[in-house]
Design a protein around this motif. Structure first.
Motif, PDB file in Angstrom:
ATOM      1  N   GLY A  78       0.815  -1.215   0.000  1.00 18.39           N
ATOM      2  CA  GLY A  78       0.000   0.000   0.000  1.00 18.39           C
ATOM      3  C   GLY A  78       0.846   1.260   0.000  1.00 18.39           C
ATOM      4  N   ARG A 126      -7.178   2.768  -2.429  1.00 18.05           N
ATOM      5  CA  ARG A 126      -8.002   2.163  -3.482  1.00 18.05           C
ATOM      6  C   ARG A 126      -7.183   1.130  -4.266  1.00 18.05           C
ATOM      7  N   LEU A 148      -6.748  -2.019  -2.267  1.00 23.54           N
ATOM      8  CA  LEU A 148      -7.971  -2.831  -2.338  1.00 23.54           C
ATOM      9  C   LEU A 148      -8.087  -3.559  -3.677  1.00 23.54           C
ATOM     10  N   GLU A 149      -7.730  -2.870  -4.749  1.00 17.18           N
ATOM     11  CA  GLU A 149      -7.793  -3.499  -6.074  1.00 17.18           C
ATOM     12  C   GLU A 149      -6.853  -4.697  -6.167  1.00 17.18           C
ATOM     13  N   ASN A 156      -5.087  -6.310  -3.521  1.00 18.64           N
ATOM     14  CA  ASN A 156      -5.135  -7.294  -2.435  1.00 18.64           C
ATOM     15  C   ASN A 156      -6.485  -7.970  -2.248  1.00 18.64           C
ATOM     16  N   THR A 157      -7.563  -7.334  -2.678  1.00 19.44           N
ATOM     17  CA  THR A 157      -8.900  -7.886  -2.447  1.00 19.44           C
ATOM     18  C   THR A 157      -9.613  -8.261  -3.741  1.00 19.44           C
ATOM     19  N   TYR A 207      -3.165  -1.666   3.941  1.00 22.27           N
ATOM     20  CA  TYR A 207      -2.772  -3.062   3.751  1.00 22.27           C
ATOM     21  C   TYR A 207      -3.622  -3.975   4.627  1.00 22.27           C
ATOM     22  N   SER A 255      -7.306  -4.093   3.464  1.00 23.70           N
ATOM     23  CA  SER A 255      -7.501  -4.799   2.188  1.00 23.70           C
ATOM     24  C   SER A 255      -7.312  -6.305   2.356  1.00 23.70           C
TER      25      SER A 255
END
Length: 171
Positions: free
Chosen positions: A25, A40, A43-44, A46-47, A93, A96
């Motif tokens: 992150g 953001r 999140l893109e 890691n998730t 981090y 996410s």
């Protein structure tokens, strides 16, 4: 790119899918000073990306299950994402990866009836570019542990979170 790979592998069985991408992150990721674009992006990567990968290859996992009776999804997460680990550093981090854990837990529920297992594994604080020189786990030990945890996964272990040594991790 993902769509092209999925197209090339269309119809081919995949026994084991490992989601291992991740980003620590942005530099500024405190609850009081957040780089929201960086959050953001975390999140893109890691998730959302691991979920997209699973969705792209579910047909391949089903094909493997049809052949061998079981297929496996293993996703790399982190103990830093545990809800009972109340630190706030690296919050983008942590958040996410916590979201990733919940997504994988949901997939475990949704895929259980199809004999596709889902497991979350913490690789330990490994000496990678992200982990740094002070990390306590050799990359080879971490990788060997993740590999072992992947292949030992059965339907009884679907939806679990363990570290690379096999020790259960609390959510």
């Amino acid at each position: 790119m993902l769509d092209r790979v999925a197209a090339v592998l269309r119809g081919r069985p995949i026994d084991l899918l490992i989601n291992s991408a991740g980003t620590i992150g942005p530099e500024r990721q405190s609850t009081l000073d957040m780089d929201f674009d960086g959050f953001r992006r975390a999140l893109e990567v890691n998730t959302l990306a691991p979920l997209r990968v699973v969705q792209a290859f579910v047909p391949n996992l089903r094909a493997a299950r049809d052949r061998a009776g079981i297929a496996r999804i293993v996703t790399i997460s982190s103990q830093m994402a545990r809800m009972n680990y109340a630190k706030s550093d690296r919050i983008a981090y942590r958040a996410s990866k916590a979201a990733l854990n919940k997504v994988m837990q949901g997939l475990a529920t949704d895929l259980a009836s199809e004999s596709i297992t889902v497991r979350v594994v913490d690789p330990g604080w490994a000496r990678t570019e992200m982990g740094g020189a002070d990390a306590t786990v050799e990359v080879a030990d971490s990788a060997a542990g993740v590999y072992a945890r992947a292949w030992e996964t059965t339907m009884d272990l679907t939806g679990t979170f363990v570290d690379y040594r096999g020790t259960p991790v609390s959510w």
